[in-house]
Design a protein around this motif. Structure first.
Motif, PDB file in Angstrom:
ATOM      1  N   ALA A  54       0.819  -1.216   0.000  1.00  0.00           N
ATOM      2  CA  ALA A  54       0.000   0.000   0.000  1.00  0.00           C
ATOM      3  C   ALA A  54       0.851   1.265   0.000  1.00  0.00           C
ATOM      4  CB  ALA A  54      -0.954  -0.002   1.203  1.00  0.00           C
ATOM      5  N   SER A  55       1.977   1.228   0.704  1.00  0.00           N
ATOM      6  CA  SER A  55       2.829   2.410   0.811  1.00  0.00           C
ATOM      7  C   SER A  55       3.784   2.559  -0.367  1.00  0.00           C
ATOM      8  CB  SER A  55       3.649   2.338   2.100  1.00  0.00           C
ATOM      9  OG  SER A  55       4.612   1.300   1.996  1.00  0.00           O
ATOM     10  N   GLY A  56       3.905   1.507  -1.185  1.00  0.00           N
ATOM     11  CA  GLY A  56       4.830   1.548  -2.304  1.00  0.00           C
ATOM     12  C   GLY A  56       6.265   1.203  -1.928  1.00  0.00           C
ATOM     13  N   ARG A  57       6.499   0.758  -0.696  1.00  0.00           N
ATOM     14  CA  ARG A  57       7.853   0.372  -0.283  1.00  0.00           C
ATOM     15  C   ARG A  57       8.334  -0.888  -0.991  1.00  0.00           C
ATOM     16  NH1 ARG A  57       5.686   0.839   4.845  1.00  0.00           N
ATOM     17  NH2 ARG A  57       6.221  -1.328   5.244  1.00  0.00           N
ATOM     18  N   ALA A  58       7.398  -1.647  -1.545  1.00  0.00           N
ATOM     19  CA  ALA A  58       7.747  -2.866  -2.281  1.00  0.00           C
ATOM     20  C   ALA A  58       6.726  -3.064  -3.386  1.00  0.00           C
ATOM     21  CB  ALA A  58       7.768  -4.063  -1.334  1.00  0.00           C
ATOM     22  N   ARG A  59       7.200  -3.639  -4.507  1.00  0.00           N
ATOM     23  CA  ARG A  59       6.313  -3.921  -5.648  1.00  0.00           C
ATOM     24  C   ARG A  59       6.468  -5.344  -6.155  1.00  0.00           C
ATOM     25  NH1 ARG A  59       8.625  -0.255  -9.554  1.00  0.00           N
ATOM     26  NH2 ARG A  59       8.149  -2.084 -10.786  1.00  0.00           N
ATOM     27  N   THR A  60       7.520  -6.033  -5.721  1.00  0.00           N
ATOM     28  CA  THR A  60       7.783  -7.396  -6.193  1.00  0.00           C
ATOM     29  C   THR A  60       7.977  -8.317  -4.989  1.00  0.00           C
ATOM     30  OG1 THR A  60      10.202  -7.198  -6.218  1.00  0.00           O
ATOM     31  CG2 THR A  60       9.009  -6.448  -8.205  1.00  0.00           C
ATOM     32  N   PRO A  61       7.868  -9.617  -5.201  1.00  0.00           N
ATOM     33  CA  PRO A  61       8.126 -10.549  -4.093  1.00  0.00           C
ATOM     34  C   PRO A  61       9.533 -10.378  -3.510  1.00  0.00           C
ATOM     35  CG  PRO A  61       6.964 -11.683  -5.837  1.00  0.00           C
ATOM     36  CD  PRO A  61       7.323 -10.319  -6.376  1.00  0.00           C
ATOM     37  N   LEU A  62      10.526 -10.152  -4.367  1.00  0.00           N
ATOM     38  CA  LEU A  62      11.889  -9.969  -3.876  1.00  0.00           C
ATOM     39  C   LEU A  62      11.996  -8.715  -2.998  1.00  0.00           C
ATOM     40  CD1 LEU A  62      14.855 -10.798  -3.795  1.00  0.00           C
ATOM     41  CD2 LEU A  62      15.191  -9.510  -5.914  1.00  0.00           C
ATOM     42  N   GLU A  63      11.397  -7.630  -3.446  1.00  0.00           N
ATOM     43  CA  GLU A  63      11.421  -6.402  -2.638  1.00  0.00           C
ATOM     44  C   GLU A  63      10.710  -6.606  -1.305  1.00  0.00           C
ATOM     45  OE1 GLU A  63      11.539  -3.226  -6.371  1.00  0.00           O
ATOM     46  OE2 GLU A  63       9.681  -3.501  -5.254  1.00  0.00           O
ATOM     47  N   ARG A  92       2.950  -9.639 -14.838  1.00  0.00           N
ATOM     48  CA  ARG A  92       4.305  -9.554 -15.374  1.00  0.00           C
ATOM     49  C   ARG A  92       4.653  -8.097 -15.634  1.00  0.00           C
ATOM     50  NH1 ARG A  92       7.434 -13.841 -14.450  1.00  0.00           N
ATOM     51  NH2 ARG A  92       6.131 -15.674 -14.530  1.00  0.00           N
ATOM     52  N   SER A  93       5.889  -7.750 -15.345  1.00  0.00           N
ATOM     53  CA  SER A  93       6.380  -6.401 -15.593  1.00  0.00           C
ATOM     54  C   SER A  93       6.375  -6.112 -17.088  1.00  0.00           C
ATOM     55  CB  SER A  93       7.806  -6.261 -15.046  1.00  0.00           C
ATOM     56  OG  SER A  93       8.394  -5.074 -15.508  1.00  0.00           O
ATOM     57  N   GLU A  94       5.946  -4.919 -17.446  1.00  0.00           N
ATOM     58  CA  GLU A  94       5.999  -4.494 -18.850  1.00  0.00           C
ATOM     59  C   GLU A  94       7.449  -4.327 -19.298  1.00  0.00           C
ATOM     60  OE1 GLU A  94       3.371  -3.941 -20.980  1.00  0.00           O
ATOM     61  OE2 GLU A  94       2.015  -4.702 -19.442  1.00  0.00           O
ATOM     62  N   VAL A 100       7.832 -10.411 -11.659  1.00  0.00           N
ATOM     63  CA  VAL A 100       6.432 -10.415 -11.252  1.00  0.00           C
ATOM     64  C   VAL A 100       6.200  -9.192 -10.374  1.00  0.00           C
ATOM     65  CG1 VAL A 100       4.672 -11.629  -9.905  1.00  0.00           C
ATOM     66  CG2 VAL A 100       6.250 -12.925 -11.357  1.00  0.00           C
ATOM     67  N   GLU A 101       5.213  -8.390 -10.752  1.00  0.00           N
ATOM     68  CA  GLU A 101       4.851  -7.226  -9.958  1.00  0.00           C
ATOM     69  C   GLU A 101       3.578  -7.529  -9.178  1.00  0.00           C
ATOM     70  OE1 GLU A 101       4.666  -4.018 -12.790  1.00  0.00           O
ATOM     71  OE2 GLU A 101       6.820  -3.657 -12.596  1.00  0.00           O
ATOM     72  N   LEU A 102       3.513  -6.982  -7.987  1.00  0.00           N
ATOM     73  CA  LEU A 102       2.370  -7.197  -7.103  1.00  0.00           C
ATOM     74  C   LEU A 102       1.600  -5.894  -6.945  1.00  0.00           C
ATOM     75  CD1 LEU A 102       4.298  -9.126  -4.323  1.00  0.00           C
ATOM     76  CD2 LEU A 102       2.881 -10.116  -6.126  1.00  0.00           C
ATOM     77  N   ALA A 103       0.304  -6.025  -6.764  1.00  0.00           N
ATOM     78  CA  ALA A 103      -0.532  -4.853  -6.503  1.00  0.00           C
ATOM     79  C   ALA A 103      -1.679  -5.280  -5.598  1.00  0.00           C
ATOM     80  CB  ALA A 103      -1.085  -4.290  -7.803  1.00  0.00           C
ATOM     81  N   LEU A 104      -2.134  -4.342  -4.805  1.00  0.00           N
ATOM     82  CA  LEU A 104      -3.332  -4.598  -4.017  1.00  0.00           C
ATOM     83  C   LEU A 104      -4.541  -4.506  -4.931  1.00  0.00           C
ATOM     84  CD1 LEU A 104      -2.650  -2.529  -0.771  1.00  0.00           C
ATOM     85  CD2 LEU A 104      -2.441  -4.996  -1.080  1.00  0.00           C
TER      86      LEU A 104
END
Length: 162
Positions: A54-63, A92-94, A100-104
């Motif tokens: 939610a805060s944008g501190r992470a966008r991927t599983p690795l992050e 999938r990332s463009e 792999v990108e994650l989103a709420l």
């Protein structure tokens, strides 16, 4: 650095050791948080992922794994559960299809918006009878305690059962 050890191996007792009390305090807080989160179908373990996304501190599983100091296998299972419940989506990332990108999801954003109020209520209940000065002292002491761990001393933690 303390020159005199604070614990003596011949007299240390489990039930009065700092490690035991910290673990017990964490367990109490997790149980209380899990109870408060039941209406949202979330657990205490899952809110860190929700808030990091939610805060944008992470966008991927690795992050997320790095942000939360969790091993990648445990993080993958956590994301699987959140996706199955409809809180998180994967795409999938463009820019790089390997990522792999994650989103709420809408449900995830709605739940994440409720988490600060739930967290504050749980902490306020657990801190009943504490003064502001006592809370400030406790958090300051814990920050010092955590600061005594050199960077890299703490390996990624596996997530507990959810």
């Amino acid at each position: 650095m303390n020159s005199d050890p604070l614990y003596d191996p011949s007299t240390i007792r489990l039930e009065t050791s700092l490690g035991y009390l910290l673990a017990k305090a964490r367990n109490v807080l997790v149980a209380r948080t899990d109870q408060a989160l039941k209406p949202l179908d979330l657990t205490a373990q899952q809110i860190g992922v929700m808030l990091a996304l939610a805060s944008g501190r992470a966008r991927t599983p690795l992050e997320l794994s790095r942000e939360m100091s969790y091993d990648s296998g445990s993080m993958t299972r956590m994301i699987d559960r959140l996706e199955k419940k409809g809180f998180v989506s994967r795409s999938r990332s463009e820019a790089d299809r390997r990522i792999v990108e994650l989103a709420l999801t809408e449900r995830g954003r709605t739940a994440a918006g409720q988490l600060p109020a739930i967290g504050a209520a749980v902490l306020n209940e657990q801190l009943d009878g504490f003064s502001r000065a006592e809370l400030d002292q406790l958090t300051g002491l814990l920050a010092r305690f955590i600061g005594n761990a050199a960077a890299g001393d703490c390996p990624p933690c596996p997530l507990g059962d959810e």
